[in-house]
Design a protein around this motif. Structure first.
Motif, PDB file in Angstrom:
ATOM      1  N   PHE A 195       0.853  -1.182   0.000  1.00  0.00           N
ATOM      2  CA  PHE A 195       0.000   0.000   0.000  1.00  0.00           C
ATOM      3  C   PHE A 195       0.894   1.239   0.000  1.00  0.00           C
ATOM      4  CE2 PHE A 195      -2.172  -3.480   2.078  1.00  0.00           C
ATOM      5  CZ  PHE A 195      -3.414  -3.487   1.460  1.00  0.00           C
ATOM      6  N   ILE A 196       0.660   2.138  -0.955  1.00  0.00           N
ATOM      7  CA  ILE A 196       1.502   3.328  -1.101  1.00  0.00           C
ATOM      8  C   ILE A 196       0.622   4.571  -1.088  1.00  0.00           C
ATOM      9  CG2 ILE A 196       3.152   4.539  -2.577  1.00  0.00           C
ATOM     10  CD1 ILE A 196       4.073   1.852  -3.650  1.00  0.00           C
ATOM     11  N   ASP A 197       0.960   5.505  -0.211  1.00  0.00           N
ATOM     12  CA  ASP A 197       0.249   6.783  -0.071  1.00  0.00           C
ATOM     13  C   ASP A 197       1.186   7.893  -0.542  1.00  0.00           C
ATOM     14  OD1 ASP A 197      -0.881   9.156   0.805  1.00  0.00           O
ATOM     15  OD2 ASP A 197      -0.572   8.739   2.936  1.00  0.00           O
ATOM     16  N   ILE A 198       0.865   8.501  -1.686  1.00  0.00           N
ATOM     17  CA  ILE A 198       1.696   9.571  -2.250  1.00  0.00           C
ATOM     18  C   ILE A 198       1.078  10.899  -1.828  1.00  0.00           C
ATOM     19  CG2 ILE A 198       2.649  10.564  -4.367  1.00  0.00           C
ATOM     20  CD1 ILE A 198       2.316   7.823  -5.677  1.00  0.00           C
ATOM     21  N   VAL A 234      -1.536  -1.305  -4.142  1.00  0.00           N
ATOM     22  CA  VAL A 234      -2.639  -0.357  -4.019  1.00  0.00           C
ATOM     23  C   VAL A 234      -2.002   0.997  -3.727  1.00  0.00           C
ATOM     24  CG1 VAL A 234      -4.724   0.284  -2.767  1.00  0.00           C
ATOM     25  CG2 VAL A 234      -4.168  -2.145  -3.116  1.00  0.00           C
ATOM     26  N   ALA A 235      -2.060   1.919  -4.699  1.00  0.00           N
ATOM     27  CA  ALA A 235      -1.387   3.209  -4.556  1.00  0.00           C
ATOM     28  C   ALA A 235      -2.365   4.338  -4.863  1.00  0.00           C
ATOM     29  CB  ALA A 235      -0.188   3.292  -5.489  1.00  0.00           C
ATOM     30  N   VAL A 236      -2.335   5.366  -4.012  1.00  0.00           N
ATOM     31  CA  VAL A 236      -3.179   6.534  -4.232  1.00  0.00           C
ATOM     32  C   VAL A 236      -2.348   7.798  -4.068  1.00  0.00           C
ATOM     33  CG1 VAL A 236      -5.269   5.354  -3.416  1.00  0.00           C
ATOM     34  CG2 VAL A 236      -3.919   6.728  -1.817  1.00  0.00           C
ATOM     35  N   LEU A 267       4.164   1.481 -11.567  1.00  0.00           N
ATOM     36  CA  LEU A 267       3.185   1.662 -10.493  1.00  0.00           C
ATOM     37  C   LEU A 267       1.973   2.418 -11.027  1.00  0.00           C
ATOM     38  CD1 LEU A 267       2.626   1.321  -7.429  1.00  0.00           C
ATOM     39  CD2 LEU A 267       3.609   3.609  -7.115  1.00  0.00           C
ATOM     40  N   GLU A 268       0.824   1.784 -10.926  1.00  0.00           N
ATOM     41  CA  GLU A 268      -0.424   2.430 -11.318  1.00  0.00           C
ATOM     42  C   GLU A 268      -1.031   3.102 -10.096  1.00  0.00           C
ATOM     43  OE1 GLU A 268      -4.759   1.280 -13.274  1.00  0.00           O
ATOM     44  OE2 GLU A 268      -3.079  -0.119 -13.442  1.00  0.00           O
ATOM     45  N   VAL A 269      -1.281   4.402 -10.211  1.00  0.00           N
ATOM     46  CA  VAL A 269      -1.715   5.197  -9.068  1.00  0.00           C
ATOM     47  C   VAL A 269      -3.091   5.794  -9.338  1.00  0.00           C
ATOM     48  CG1 VAL A 269      -1.180   7.184  -7.604  1.00  0.00           C
ATOM     49  CG2 VAL A 269       0.679   5.769  -8.509  1.00  0.00           C
ATOM     50  N   HIS A 305      -2.177   6.488  13.096  1.00  0.00           N
ATOM     51  CA  HIS A 305      -2.688   5.906  11.861  1.00  0.00           C
ATOM     52  C   HIS A 305      -3.235   6.977  10.932  1.00  0.00           C
ATOM     53  CE1 HIS A 305      -3.218   2.395  14.765  1.00  0.00           C
ATOM     54  NE2 HIS A 305      -2.187   2.116  13.995  1.00  0.00           N
ATOM     55  N   GLY A 306      -3.467   6.579   9.680  1.00  0.00           N
ATOM     56  CA  GLY A 306      -3.954   7.539   8.708  1.00  0.00           C
ATOM     57  C   GLY A 306      -4.369   6.879   7.418  1.00  0.00           C
ATOM     58  N   LEU A 307      -4.128   7.557   6.302  1.00  0.00           N
ATOM     59  CA  LEU A 307      -4.581   7.100   4.992  1.00  0.00           C
ATOM     60  C   LEU A 307      -4.011   5.738   4.628  1.00  0.00           C
ATOM     61  CD1 LEU A 307      -6.000   7.607   2.284  1.00  0.00           C
ATOM     62  CD2 LEU A 307      -3.981   8.858   1.548  1.00  0.00           C
ATOM     63  N   ARG A 308      -2.738   5.532   4.908  1.00  0.00           N
ATOM     64  CA  ARG A 308      -2.096   4.258   4.554  1.00  0.00           C
ATOM     65  C   ARG A 308      -2.804   3.096   5.220  1.00  0.00           C
ATOM     66  NH1 ARG A 308       4.106   3.809   6.296  1.00  0.00           N
ATOM     67  NH2 ARG A 308       3.084   4.162   8.296  1.00  0.00           N
ATOM     68  N   GLU A 309      -3.103   3.232   6.503  1.00  0.00           N
ATOM     69  CA  GLU A 309      -3.828   2.178   7.213  1.00  0.00           C
ATOM     70  C   GLU A 309      -5.257   2.066   6.715  1.00  0.00           C
ATOM     71  OE1 GLU A 309      -0.234   3.134   9.221  1.00  0.00           O
ATOM     72  OE2 GLU A 309      -1.882   4.463   8.675  1.00  0.00           O
ATOM     73  N   GLY A 310      -5.822   3.188   6.274  1.00  0.00           N
ATOM     74  CA  GLY A 310      -7.170   3.153   5.701  1.00  0.00           C
ATOM     75  C   GLY A 310      -7.226   2.332   4.434  1.00  0.00           C
ATOM     76  N   LEU A 311      -6.184   2.407   3.617  1.00  0.00           N
ATOM     77  CA  LEU A 311      -6.111   1.579   2.411  1.00  0.00           C
ATOM     78  C   LEU A 311      -6.096   0.099   2.777  1.00  0.00           C
ATOM     79  CD1 LEU A 311      -3.433   3.562   0.363  1.00  0.00           C
ATOM     80  CD2 LEU A 311      -5.895   3.452  -0.108  1.00  0.00           C
ATOM     81  N   LEU A 312      -5.355  -0.238   3.845  1.00  0.00           N
ATOM     82  CA  LEU A 312      -5.307  -1.631   4.302  1.00  0.00           C
ATOM     83  C   LEU A 312      -6.678  -2.086   4.793  1.00  0.00           C
ATOM     84  CD1 LEU A 312      -3.888  -4.256   5.169  1.00  0.00           C
ATOM     85  CD2 LEU A 312      -3.229  -3.093   7.293  1.00  0.00           C
TER      86      LEU A 312
END
Length: 528
Positions: free
Chosen positions: A10-13, A81-83, A107-109, A298-305
């Motif tokens: 999981f990648i949060d840009i 999973v990248a946003v 990487l598809e974002v 926690h934040g967006l990255r954990e939200g993706l998980l």
């Protein structure tokens, strides 16, 4: 249900940093974090004035993403999973940036909207706290945007995303070569700008009641860390008081950039943007009358998980259960406990606790009952290390695992209950147990005794005892009535070995009676 094992990255840009989380999804419905990484790239640096990502910022971001993809592949990742958030969604050259990520980093974002960013942050933060039936206001101050959400444990009520962030505000009010102190006039100008920007969102927020406030993001965490160092008697790294935040801001503004980098608790990489983030938090707390804010890592990255796991049947994240139950099940499955036996012990421990309370043997509440049942589920977790002295290993794992939704005192109690589920009962001379006061020692003795007896009653792991209850007699004795199927001799012997412990805790004798049991093997239920 068996689940195919896979590893997901999981990648949060973000506008300030890029974060990576690599997780292995196990066949038994648990997940294992393999690595967490973060790199400051300042993707939004200088963007908001020109609405374009700079070539230098794009280069830094692509380099970091490529490194993160390579690292994830080394851990066996088969899915990504990248946003991307504020900086990317507002940039006119976002498409070329995304194409470069696809070409150079493979990487598809996906670019998420402000409200979707708010929703994902809420999912990540809410998954790490125990709200019960309460509602909370969640505040996240990023580099380019600030998100506010009101929600309960499982569902949000309102989502707000504002074009206010630590980098955005800093770029607007400070030149790159401006490294001196921040004057009162300059800070007042920043306050007025933020106050104007938050008027309408706050009007909507005020319409929905909430009882707790939780802050996330590196900016809020760093402000709390600074306050905890400067004012240790009031604020902590987990709770930031409004009055201490104002004192921190006054101190930060009085220092030059180089001096700011040396203030206790600060992340030097944030020294140039920390005031921009602080003024946003100050105005939100002031306008909403917030006296203190809880801090979440926690934040967006954990939200993706959480979003990913919630779509997979068999994972506890797919069910609307409490944070406590989910974190306990996750820990147990990660250490490959015998879950059938664990749930039998949970059921027996619950029956012993409830029936003894009905018999007047104790007056402990459901709060203590829940801690007993969680400890019962995890009591054999130490087998993951070694069967020999596994009760000690169980205590250590519980004490040092990140059990979300519990405070430190509750974790310590569960660890002690598991510690004494076998071998010798608690003694005042024991190193950790001896540190507790008499009231807490009595509680641990009682709850540990219920777990010890429950463990005896499934000694063979065959589920022979289908039910257990205490009944208080009139002759100074307590009867333990066991509903059994088959030969329960070993189970009865086990209970008899703890008759002295029972008398010490309750100051009453114990008799045992076995009656014919009916029904299936007992299977207990965890709280929540």
């Amino acid at each position: 249900m068996m689940i195919s094992e896979e590893t997901v990255a999981f990648i949060d840009i973000g506008t300030n940093s890029i974060r990576l989380l690599v997780v292995r999804l196990n066949q038994n419905g648990s997940s294992t974090v393999l690595t967490e990484q973060k790199e400051v790239v300042r993707l939004g640096e200088g963007e908001f004035a020109h609405e374009e990502l700079s070539p230098e910022a794009i280069g830094r971001a692509v380099t970091v993403c490529k490194k993160f993809v390579d690292l994830s592949l080394a851990f066996g990742a088969t899915e990504f999973v990248a946003v991307a958030t504020s900086a990317t969604r507002e940039a006119r050259n976002a498409d070329s940036f995304l194409e470069l990520l696809q070409r150079e980093a493979n990487l598809e974002v996906s670019v998420v909207s402000g409200k979707e960013e708010a929703r994902l942050i809420y999912r990540g933060v809410a998954a790490g706290i125990d709200l019960g039936i309460a509602r909370a206001l969640f505040i996240d101050i990023g580099g380019g945007s600030t998100e506010m959400v009101i929600g309960g444990q499982h569902d949000h009520i309102t989502l707000e995303s504002m074009k206010l962030g630590a980098i955005r505000l800093s770029n607007q009010f400070f030149h790159p070569d401006e490294t001196g102190i921040v004057s009162r006039r300059k800070y007042a100008q920043m306050q007025q700008f933020v106050r104007n920007a938050i008027v309408h969102p706050l009007n909507r927020i005020r319409k929905v009641p909430y009882s707790r406030v939780v802050g996330s993001s590196g900016t809020i965490q760093n402000l709390a860390e600074i306050a905890s160092r400067l004012y240790p008697g009031t604020s902590t790294a987990k709770v930031l008081r409004y009055e201490d935040l104002r004192l921190v801001i006054r101190t930060l503004c009085s220092l030059s950039l180089n001096e700011r980098k040396k203030i206790p608790g600060i992340n030097p990489d944030r020294a140039d943007i920390i005031i921009g983030g602080a003024v946003i938090l100050e105005l939100l707390m002031e306008e909403l009358g917030i006296r203190e804010i809880e801090i979440s890592p926690h934040g967006l990255r954990e939200g993706l998980l959480m979003e990913h796991l919630s779509r997979i049947p068999g994972f506890p994240h797919a069910e609307k259960i409490s944070v406590r139950r989910r974190s306990v099940v996750q820990l147990g499955r990660s250490c490959r406990i015998d879950e059938v036996h664990a749930l039998v012990i949970v059921g027996l421990a619950a029956q012993l606790f409830d029936s003894s309370r009905e018999a007047g043997l104790h007056q402990y509440s459901d709060q203590e009952r829940n801690l007993l049942l969680y400890a019962a589920y995890l009591h054999d977790i130490g087998n993951f290390i070694s069967f020999s002295d596994h009760h000690l290993h169980s205590s250590y794992i519980i004490r040092h695992a990140e059990l979300l939704g519990f405070d430190q005192n509750e974790v310590a109690i569960m660890a002690e209950i598991a510690r004494y589920h076998r071998k010798k009962p608690p003694r005042k001379k024991d190193q950790v147990f001896g540190l507790y006061d008499a009231v807490l020692q009595d509680m641990i003795r009682t709850l540990a005794l219920f777990l010890r007896l429950a463990e005896h009653l499934d000694r063979t792991h065959a589920g022979l005892v289908r039910g257990a209850r205490f009944e208080k007699g009139t002759d100074g004795l307590v009867a333990l009535i066991l509903e059994g199927r088959g030969d329960c001799t070993l189970e009865v012997w086990g209970v008899r070995s703890d008759m002295a412990a029972f008398r010490k805790v309750f100051r009453l004798g114990l008799t045992i009676e076995v009656v014919d049991g009916v029904g299936d093997i007992l299977r207990g239920e965890l709280p929540g």
